[in-house]
Design a protein around this motif. Structure first.
Motif, PDB file in Angstrom:
ATOM      1  N   GLN A  18      68.897 -21.291 -88.095  1.00  0.00           N
ATOM      2  CA  GLN A  18      68.920 -21.821 -87.185  1.00  0.00           C
ATOM      3  C   GLN A  18      68.155 -23.250 -87.965  1.00  0.00           C
ATOM      4  O   GLN A  18      68.945 -24.574 -88.220  1.00  0.00           O
ATOM      5  CB  GLN A  18      68.230 -21.784 -85.918  1.00  0.00           C
ATOM      6  N   ASP A  19      67.124 -22.853 -88.370  1.00  0.00           N
ATOM      7  CA  ASP A  19      66.250 -23.798 -89.111  1.00  0.00           C
ATOM      8  C   ASP A  19      65.339 -23.244 -90.215  1.00  0.00           C
ATOM      9  O   ASP A  19      64.877 -21.872 -90.206  1.00  0.00           O
ATOM     10  CB  ASP A  19      65.838 -24.353 -88.742  1.00  0.00           C
ATOM     11  N   TRP A  20      64.907 -23.993 -90.993  1.00  0.00           N
ATOM     12  CA  TRP A  20      64.072 -23.332 -92.278  1.00  0.00           C
ATOM     13  C   TRP A  20      62.791 -24.168 -92.556  1.00  0.00           C
ATOM     14  O   TRP A  20      63.141 -25.872 -92.903  1.00  0.00           O
ATOM     15  CB  TRP A  20      64.865 -22.674 -92.936  1.00  0.00           C
TER      16      TRP A  20
ATOM     17  N   CYS B   9      74.324 -19.731 -99.416  1.00  0.00           N
ATOM     18  CA  CYS B   9      74.654 -19.378-100.227  1.00  0.00           C
ATOM     19  C   CYS B   9      75.867 -19.491 -98.113  1.00  0.00           C
ATOM     20  O   CYS B   9      76.854 -18.302 -98.163  1.00  0.00           O
ATOM     21  CB  CYS B   9      75.149 -18.682-100.689  1.00  0.00           C
ATOM     22  N   ASP B  10      76.208 -20.667 -97.235  1.00  0.00           N
ATOM     23  CA  ASP B  10      76.069 -20.307 -95.306  1.00  0.00           C
ATOM     24  C   ASP B  10      77.504 -21.615 -95.622  1.00  0.00           C
ATOM     25  O   ASP B  10      77.784 -22.610 -94.589  1.00  0.00           O
ATOM     26  CB  ASP B  10      75.081 -20.430 -94.893  1.00  0.00           C
TER      27      ASP B  10
ATOM     28  N   SER C 278      77.217 -25.774 -94.286  1.00  0.00           N
ATOM     29  CA  SER C 278      75.185 -24.784 -94.298  1.00  0.00           C
ATOM     30  C   SER C 278      74.036 -25.617 -93.588  1.00  0.00           C
ATOM     31  O   SER C 278      74.056 -26.749 -93.264  1.00  0.00           O
ATOM     32  CB  SER C 278      74.671 -25.344 -96.095  1.00  0.00           C
ATOM     33  N   ALA C 279      73.762 -24.480 -93.225  1.00  0.00           N
ATOM     34  CA  ALA C 279      73.020 -24.955 -91.943  1.00  0.00           C
ATOM     35  C   ALA C 279      71.344 -24.919 -93.097  1.00  0.00           C
ATOM     36  O   ALA C 279      70.746 -25.918 -92.879  1.00  0.00           O
ATOM     37  CB  ALA C 279      71.965 -23.627 -91.041  1.00  0.00           C
ATOM     38  N   VAL C 280      71.184 -24.473 -94.235  1.00  0.00           N
ATOM     39  CA  VAL C 280      69.988 -24.522 -94.734  1.00  0.00           C
ATOM     40  C   VAL C 280      70.266 -26.053 -95.569  1.00  0.00           C
ATOM     41  O   VAL C 280      69.359 -26.472 -96.000  1.00  0.00           O
ATOM     42  CB  VAL C 280      70.715 -23.793 -96.358  1.00  0.00           C
ATOM     43  N   ARG C 281      71.714 -26.379 -95.865  1.00  0.00           N
ATOM     44  CA  ARG C 281      71.956 -27.592 -96.664  1.00  0.00           C
ATOM     45  C   ARG C 281      71.174 -28.822 -95.909  1.00  0.00           C
ATOM     46  O   ARG C 281      70.559 -30.084 -96.221  1.00  0.00           O
ATOM     47  CB  ARG C 281      72.836 -28.465 -97.194  1.00  0.00           C
ATOM     48  N   LYS C 282      70.863 -28.409 -94.187  1.00  0.00           N
ATOM     49  CA  LYS C 282      70.004 -29.556 -93.290  1.00  0.00           C
ATOM     50  C   LYS C 282      68.800 -29.543 -93.497  1.00  0.00           C
ATOM     51  O   LYS C 282      68.594 -30.737 -93.127  1.00  0.00           O
ATOM     52  CB  LYS C 282      70.594 -29.156 -91.834  1.00  0.00           C
TER      53      LYS C 282
END
Ligand code: FAD
Ligand code: EGU
Length: 471
Positions: A140-142, A169-170, A174-178
């Motif tokens: 969801q987030d980090w 690598c999503d 990408s949720a990581v990129r958010k």
């Protein structure tokens, strides 16, 4: 995450978010180095799932992707399950087929099954004792400060997990990129192209491939295009690329057939009227997006790879190949900087961003080029010009697709070289044209023509104008 007694190992925990093609390959790269690797994937384990829905069914694997697979000992296995494509087969509207080889004998690209490749890579990653695969984990987030990631599971439960390095690598959304987007001095652009794509299956005929198998079949029709890649089960997956507006204009089964009769008549008996009518309406056309961003890292905490860092339109067959090459480039820099993440991550962005941008631009350029004026004649002509020039000047003129597809020339270097080659060719043409003009002028002066023969009588001219207007 408790530390089991398993001999000496590093404390560094690497979380790979996304167990798609790039995530599962990357897990192998990090596991090979001895890190504790945890893969988090939103979907269920595709090796157990009955139906796998996803994007395109097969992909063209070329040199860059193969080199990356080789690093983790997977090249042979994957290649043995792929189908070599030695040439393109250009289909004209009249049904004429013309092959154009990719290179010398033995130079080919491979058609590989996406789901199968993903399964093999997950199995390879899992074989390392220091790797754990976590399915049904949606990031969801980090937090970039603490490295804490928050996951949700299908049953609604939440998990909070910490890692030293987060590898995003999503994929394209990408949720990581958010989390990158909220930061200062992060560059981001995304573009949806007006085209969509639709996949249609061409079944075997009498137990055999319906068309020649060892080709990438192409039907270039300016604004429309279709491509077909062979599968091991003797089917072809045809991908139709067309503006969404045109997809929407076709609303009935009869209109589908009419459209194919007009533009792809040779495929109707091969796909079959009934299959065509059914498959066309099974799924709506899918969108294609191009994403560029920079940098690709945050401190020593997080790095983006694959589509998460650079989604490219599929008009160079390089998305996965570029993502796989990301893994090699990162690995090389890890060696160079002794796995010191605070040095490796900035260096990775410095080195890789120009190349990832270059392939995104190239793919977009080719999309614009193809839809503008590439019919089958033009495609054949352009490829022939390239190979003739290469034939006469093999050291000087190397076709762009050759550098992109069959070498590990850095993408941005390939673009630079291509622009330089174009200058050389244009210069050559200019010199030849000037030579021709000077030569003809000389001959004309030496042998002046009879002026009276050159002037067209008014009556004859009038006839020509009338004939032209009537045509
Ligand atoms: P993905 O394959 O998208 O994988 C991302 C993974 O992350 C998925 O498994 C997803 O479930 C997971 N995920 C997403 N969000 C989360 C989350 N929040 N939490 C946890 N997990 C998450 N490339 C080629 O090299 N050759 C080709 O011939 C080619 N043809 C193509 C044709 C088409 C029509 C298209 C659309 C693409 C094509 N590509 C091709 C590009 C290729 O498909 C991609 O570049 C490649 O799949 C990228 O891999 P990836 O692992 O980065 O992303
Ligand atoms: C698109 C969709 C032919 C699979 C670009 C060539 C592609 C693929 C080409 C898809 C084209 C286009 C190249 C390869 C490859 C060609 C390439 C495109 C695989 C310049 C499953 N492209 N693709 N170029 O040269 O370098 O054959 O969906 F039609 S493989 Cl658009 Cl090499």
């Amino acid at each position: 995450m408790e530390e089991p007694a398993r001999g000496p190992r590093k404390k560094t925990v690497v979380a790979v978010v996304g167990g798609g093609l790039v995530g599962s390959l990357n897990a192998c790269f990090f596991a090979k180095r001895g890190f504790d690797v945890e893969v988090f994937e939103i979907r269920e384990d595709i090796r157990q799932a009955k139906i796998v829905r996803g994007r395109s069914i097969n992909l063209a694997l070329s040199h860059r992707g193969r080199q990356a697979l080789k690093h983790v000992g997977m090249e042979e296995k994957v290649v043995s399950q792929g189908i070599p494509m030695n040439a393109r087969m250009i289909h004209s509207i009249s049904g004429k087929q013309s092959p154009i080889p990719y290179g010398k004998k033995g130079q080919y690209i491979l058609s590989v099954d996406r789901a199968n490749l993903n399964k093999e890579l997950l199995t390879a990653a899992e074989a390392y004792p220091n790797t754990k695969l976590n399915f049904d984990h949606k990031l969801q987030d980090w937090s970039a400060e603490t490295g804490q990631m928050n996951f949700v599971r299908l049953d609604g439960s939440k998990e909070h997990i910490k890692a030293d390095l987060i590898v995003g690598c999503d994929g394209a959304f990408s949720a990581v990129r958010k989390q990158f987007l909220r930061r200062s001095r992060f560059n981001y652009s995304q573009t949806y192209i007006p085209h969509g794509y639709m996949e249609l299956t061409m079944l075997p005929i009498n137990g055999e491939f319906a068309m020649k198998p060892n080709y990438l079949h192409i039907w270039p029709r300016n604004t429309f295009m279709m491509i077909a890649l062979p599968n091991l089960d003797k089917t072809f997956t045809c991908t139709l690329f067309m503006p969404f507006d045109d997809f929407e204009k076709i609303t009935t089964e009869d209109e589908v057939i009419k459209f194919f009769q007009e533009y792809f008549p040779d495929t109707i008996p091969l796909i079959g009227v009934d299959t065509l009518k059914r498959d066309y309406f099974r799924l709506p056309a899918q969108a294609m997006v191009s994403v560029k961003c920079s940098p690709h890292h945050i401190h020593d905490k997080c790095v983006l790879m694959g589509d998460a860092a650079h989604a490219v339109v599929p008009f160079y067959g390089q998305g996965m190949n570029a993502g796989f090459e990301d893994c090699i480039v990162f690995d090389e820099i890890m060696n160079q900087f002794n796995e010191d993440l605070s040095a490796v991550l900035p260096e990775y962005s410095r080195v890789r961003v120009p190349d990832d941008h270059a392939i995104a631009d190239l793919a977009m350029y080719n999309y614009v080029e193809m839809r503008a004026h590439v019919n089958s004649k033009w495609f054949l002509f352009r490829q022939q010009v390239d190979s003739i020039l290469h034939f006469f000047m093999p050291k000087t003129i190397i076709p762009l697709y050759t550098m992109v597809t069959f070498t590990r020339t850095r993408y941005h270097k390939a673009v630079e070289r291509w622009q330089w080659q174009n200058k050389v060719v244009n210069h050559g043409l200019l010199i030849s044209a000037t030579g021709a003009a000077v030569g003809s002028a000389y001959l004309l002066i030496k042998n002046p023509p009879n002026i009276n023969k050159l002037i067209i009588p008014a009556e004859k001219m009038w006839n020509r104008i009338v004939a032209f207007r009537a045509s």
